[in-house]
Design an enzyme around this catalytic site. Structure first.
Site, PDB file in Angstrom:
ATOM      1  N   HIS A  20      62.484  52.607  25.913  1.00  0.00           N
ATOM      2  CA  HIS A  20      62.305  51.782  27.099  1.00  0.00           C
ATOM      3  C   HIS A  20      63.573  50.991  27.333  1.00  0.00           C
ATOM      4  O   HIS A  20      64.086  50.354  26.411  1.00  0.00           O
ATOM      5  CB  HIS A  20      61.084  50.878  26.923  1.00  0.00           C
ATOM      6  CG  HIS A  20      59.822  51.661  26.831  1.00  0.00           C
ATOM      7  ND1 HIS A  20      59.264  52.015  25.634  1.00  0.00           N
ATOM      8  CD2 HIS A  20      59.058  52.233  27.796  1.00  0.00           C
ATOM      9  CE1 HIS A  20      58.179  52.754  25.864  1.00  0.00           C
ATOM     10  NE2 HIS A  20      58.037  52.911  27.170  1.00  0.00           N
ATOM     11  N   GLN A  42      56.101  60.709  20.443  1.00  0.00           N
ATOM     12  CA  GLN A  42      57.003  60.736  21.588  1.00  0.00           C
ATOM     13  C   GLN A  42      58.394  60.303  21.153  1.00  0.00           C
ATOM     14  O   GLN A  42      58.529  59.403  20.330  1.00  0.00           O
ATOM     15  CB  GLN A  42      56.513  59.758  22.664  1.00  0.00           C
ATOM     16  CG  GLN A  42      55.177  60.153  23.251  1.00  0.00           C
ATOM     17  CD  GLN A  42      54.693  59.116  24.256  1.00  0.00           C
ATOM     18  OE1 GLN A  42      54.723  57.927  23.986  1.00  0.00           O
ATOM     19  NE2 GLN A  42      54.260  59.579  25.405  1.00  0.00           N
ATOM     20  N   HIS A  61      61.017  54.054  31.442  1.00  0.00           N
ATOM     21  CA  HIS A  61      60.462  54.822  30.321  1.00  0.00           C
ATOM     22  C   HIS A  61      61.202  56.151  30.333  1.00  0.00           C
ATOM     23  O   HIS A  61      61.369  56.736  31.392  1.00  0.00           O
ATOM     24  CB  HIS A  61      58.988  55.175  30.514  1.00  0.00           C
ATOM     25  CG  HIS A  61      58.098  54.048  30.910  1.00  0.00           C
ATOM     26  ND1 HIS A  61      57.172  53.513  30.052  1.00  0.00           N
ATOM     27  CD2 HIS A  61      57.957  53.382  32.069  1.00  0.00           C
ATOM     28  CE1 HIS A  61      56.510  52.558  30.689  1.00  0.00           C
ATOM     29  NE2 HIS A  61      56.954  52.468  31.914  1.00  0.00           N
ATOM     30  N   LYS A  63      59.844  58.462  39.804  1.00  0.00           N
ATOM     31  CA  LYS A  63      60.221  59.114  38.550  1.00  0.00           C
ATOM     32  C   LYS A  63      60.963  60.413  38.776  1.00  0.00           C
ATOM     33  O   LYS A  63      60.988  60.947  39.879  1.00  0.00           O
ATOM     34  CB  LYS A  63      58.993  59.357  37.682  1.00  0.00           C
ATOM     35  CG  LYS A  63      57.956  60.251  38.339  1.00  0.00           C
ATOM     36  CD  LYS A  63      56.782  60.499  37.414  1.00  0.00           C
ATOM     37  CE  LYS A  63      55.738  61.340  38.111  1.00  0.00           C
ATOM     38  NZ  LYS A  63      54.707  61.843  37.253  1.00  0.00           N
ATOM     39  N   CYS A  66      54.713  51.803  25.109  1.00  0.00           N
ATOM     40  CA  CYS A  66      55.315  50.811  26.019  1.00  0.00           C
ATOM     41  C   CYS A  66      54.843  49.370  25.793  1.00  0.00           C
ATOM     42  O   CYS A  66      55.676  48.463  25.783  1.00  0.00           O
ATOM     43  CB  CYS A  66      55.113  51.188  27.479  1.00  0.00           C
ATOM     44  SG  CYS A  66      54.580  52.846  27.796  1.00  0.00           S
ATOM     45  N   ASP A 117      60.343  58.299  22.360  1.00  0.00           N
ATOM     46  CA  ASP A 117      60.195  57.307  23.413  1.00  0.00           C
ATOM     47  C   ASP A 117      61.352  56.315  23.416  1.00  0.00           C
ATOM     48  O   ASP A 117      61.941  56.043  22.374  1.00  0.00           O
ATOM     49  CB  ASP A 117      58.886  56.537  23.151  1.00  0.00           C
ATOM     50  CG  ASP A 117      58.191  56.172  24.437  1.00  0.00           C
ATOM     51  OD1 ASP A 117      58.777  56.385  25.504  1.00  0.00           O
ATOM     52  OD2 ASP A 117      57.050  55.676  24.367  1.00  0.00           O
ATOM     53  N   ARG A 151      45.561  60.227  21.511  1.00  0.00           N
ATOM     54  CA  ARG A 151      44.724  60.306  22.712  1.00  0.00           C
ATOM     55  C   ARG A 151      43.606  61.293  22.461  1.00  0.00           C
ATOM     56  O   ARG A 151      43.823  62.369  21.917  1.00  0.00           O
ATOM     57  CB  ARG A 151      45.559  60.750  23.914  1.00  0.00           C
ATOM     58  CG  ARG A 151      46.628  59.724  24.233  1.00  0.00           C
ATOM     59  CD  ARG A 151      47.387  60.063  25.463  1.00  0.00           C
ATOM     60  NE  ARG A 151      48.616  59.288  25.495  1.00  0.00           N
ATOM     61  CZ  ARG A 151      49.653  59.571  26.267  1.00  0.00           C
ATOM     62  NH1 ARG A 151      49.591  60.622  27.065  1.00  0.00           N
ATOM     63  NH2 ARG A 151      50.723  58.820  26.237  1.00  0.00           N
TER      64      ARG A 151
HETATM   65 ZN   LIG Z   1      56.640  53.981  28.187  1.00  0.00          ZN
END
Ligand SMILES: [Zn+2]
Ligand SMILES: [Zn+2]
Length: 646
Positions: free
Chosen positions: A388, A384, A518, A472, A337, A386, A366
């Site tokens: 945005h 991910q 997200h 969310k 992000c 991912d 991580r």
């Molecule tokens: Zn994010």
């Protein structure tokens, strides 16, 4: 008289001192036989606890999570009792219920418990259970409690009691057995009908390796023998489908101690499968108006201080990377992000250009403790899917619906039919906990609920479960074995646009903050593929599977013809290969079955003469003879029936 309110809202009067079991019997005798525990005004009570004031009562059976926990915790008492009968000098420590059963940590001194002892322990437990002993709670003074365990030389319980306040210490008795316990038990041992000691393992007292090593005994128990049998069959099936085992057999991924723990290596077949999944999503995302971006694997400390991730991941994460000369400080990227916020910040936007949807298959790192790592589901580096979305508050509604469409498309294409959703909203009474205006929260929460309703999702609303930065929507899928996995997530964020000072020019010519969403339908590629392997048992949807067809020439003589067939398939974009080993056809078929190749084409003299192939479907057997073009149109139809266009 006291007034008892039941979960369905009915209020009934009872004599003061009535117990939850009395209330259950008042509802029906049949129901009461299944009731195993209760909560009164949100506090766990025994089914025999006298109720002395008005309040809300919830009664649990084994079908409820709470009921299961009580059942298993009570079984842990019986396990401890059985262990004590075999080893009178054993020192008991703690025995909680866990997700699938319970354990008890014990100090056995010089004794050892192994698999060979399980049967005897189980038999003893059942014998004790049959006594139908009631669980009875009693208060004890701190002094008495300490004396009780000092007389047994049990330094563990003494330590536990020393950390408790006088007046809050309770013992639980059943039969001739006593244990320090906070409470929450089934009515009596008699309803434990089936027990299984699952395994033993070492465990340090209080999880600290400086302390004594204890023996942890894992068990599970049920109110019916049939439930235990079914549970064990499920475990057996889960073992067969374990993604770590299948991943190896199907040559999808591997781990290397040299590369490092928790860092998966994708083998050619696995990498190709993953690439197909990525392309599948990329194609759908392109239609939905996403633009692909790419960002580096590391970022400066300042970036994560701005985003707030430094505070969250900094200390307990991988340690910083320093440059040799400039002494700059970098971190491995824990989230994509912040990078995407800076992509947004690269140029000014007007409201007419929004929404912007930036997508990336972004790899993040991580730190996880080595003991927490597990196959592809808990790793230290993962990718991910991912994206945005930066939009105006008014666009949230539409954006949310479109993201849900995409998530549903993904689930459907990958044969996850069974899923539920959770809408996480804020706790309105603690509005100071959350960032962003009331008005915006209202808008976002309504957008999520409307979208979930309109898309016909099976969802629950949880108040107080929202992140501090926004509400969310999470998706939980059920796999073929009935296990739940949290996969896709869609999250509204008011925080990062603020922290990164993102803005757009509105119709009023003023600068405004965009809202950020997200979203990741797969969640992480690693975890998703692990779940997919266990869900399908390695029998992937035809469009995704590594090899769709294997050609089996019955002898070397037909190699040339097999190659012709291969070329025709490849021209139609069907993934195929030839098994040209000098093995017998029966062996080749067996291996193809094991490797879960969906179609086998057997070719020999007859097939070559007539330009045909003999088709076998994995798991289904012989499908007869088809011309090559008939087979190609058949397989294409099959592929299109599972993979629709977005
Ligand atoms: Zn994010
Ligand atoms: Zn207990």
């Amino acid at each position: 008289m006291i007034q008892i309110t039941l979960p369905d809202g009915t209020v009934k009067d009872f004599q003061k001192g009535s117990t939850p079991m009395d209330v259950a019997k008042n509802i029906s005798e049949g129901f009461a036989r299944n009731v195993i525990s209760a909560k009164f005004n949100d506090i766990t009570v025994e089914s025999s606890t006298p109720l002395t004031e008005n309040g809300n009562l919830v009664l649990f059976t084994f079908n409820d999570e709470e009921g299961k926990k009580t059942f298993w915790h009570s079984s842990a008492h019986v396990l401890a009792q059985a262990i004590t009968s075999f080893y009178p000098d054993v020192k008991l420590t703690i025995g909680p219920a866990i997700e699938n059963g319970y354990y008890y940590d014990v100090d056995l001194g010089d004794n050892i418990i192994s698999d060979k002892d399980f049967k005897a322990i189980e038999q003893k437990m059942l014998e004790l259970a049959r006594g139908k002993h009631e669980f009875k709670m009693r208060e004890v003074s701190k002094e008495d409690a300490l004396n009780f365990y000092k007389s047994q030389n049990n330094e563990y319980k003494v330590e536990l009691i020393e950390n408790l306040e006088d007046g809050e210490i309770t013992f639980c008795d059943h039969s001739d057995f006593t244990d320090l316990c906070r409470g929450g038990h089934i009515p009596n041992t008699g309803i434990i009908k089936a027990v299984k000691v699952m395994s033993v393992a070492g465990a340090y007292w209080r999880g600290d390796e400086k302390n004594n090593q204890l023996t942890r005994i894992y068990g599970v128990s049920f109110p019916k023998q049939k439930m235990l049998t079914e549970y064990l069959a499920l475990l057996e099936e889960a073992k067969k489908r374990d993604h770590r085992k299948l991943g190896k057999e199907l040559e999808l991924f591997a781990f290397s101690t040299k590369v490092g723990q928790g860092l998966p290596l994708w083998l050619p077949k696995g990498a190709a499968l993953r690439e197909r999944l990525e392309n599948f999503l990329k194609k759908a995302q392109k239609k939905a108006g996403y633009e692909m971006v790419m960002t580096p694997h590391i970022g400066q400390k300042e970036l994560y201080v701005t985003s707030g991730h430094y505070a969250k991941y900094g200390e307990d994460s991988f340690q910083p990377i320093h440059t040799p000369k400039e002494d700059e400080e970098f971190f491995l990227k824990p989230m994509n992000c912040p990078h995407h916020c800076e992509i947004y910040n690269n140029k000014p936007y007007s409201y007419k250009e929004l929404p912007k949807r930036f997508a990336e298959f972004g790899t993040v790192y991580r730190y996880e403790q080595s003991g927490e790592l597990h196959g592809l589901t808990r790793v230290r580096g993962f990718t991910q899917d991912d994206a945005h979305i930066f939009c105006t508050p008014d666009q949230l509604d539409t954006e949310f619906k479109e993201v849900i469409d995409l998530v549903l498309y993904v689930f459907k294409s990958l044969s996850f039919e069974n899923f539920t959703a959770q809408v996480s909203l804020r706790d309105k009474e603690k509005s100071d906990k959350y960032i962003g205006s009331d008005e915006n929260w209202e808008k976002a929460e309504n957008a999520i609920i409307n979208a979930a309703k309109e898309k016909g999702l099976d969802y629950v609303v949880e108040y107080g479960e929202a992140a501090f930065y926004g509400p969310k929507l999470d998706f939980m899928v059920k796999d073929a074995l009935g296990r739940s996995w949290q996969l896709g997530t869609i999250q509204v964020d008011y925080n990062l646009p603020e922290r990164f000072d993102l803005n757009y020019k509105g119709a009023d010519n003023q600068l405004h903050r965009p809202v950020m969403i997200h979203r990741a339908p797969f969640g992480s590629m690693e975890r998703f593929i692990a779940v997919l392997i266990e869900h399908t048992g390695g029998k992937f949807p035809l469009w995704l599977t590594p090899e769709q067809v294997i050609i089996l020439p019955i002898s070397e003589k037909y190699q040339k013809y097999a190659e012709n067939v291969l070329h025709l398939l490849e021209n139609s974009e069907i993934r195929a290969l030839i098994d040209d080993r000098s093995e017998k056809t029966g062996r080749k078929i067996r291996d193809a079955e094991l490797n879960k190749v969906p179609f086998m084409l057997i070719v020999g003299e007859q097939e070559e003469e007539s330009g045909t192939v003999s088709v076998r479907k994995q798991g289904d057997g012989d499908m007869g003879t088809l011309t090559i073009s008939e087979f190609i149109s058949y397989i294409n139809k099959e592929i299109n029936s599972t993979l629709k266009q977005f």
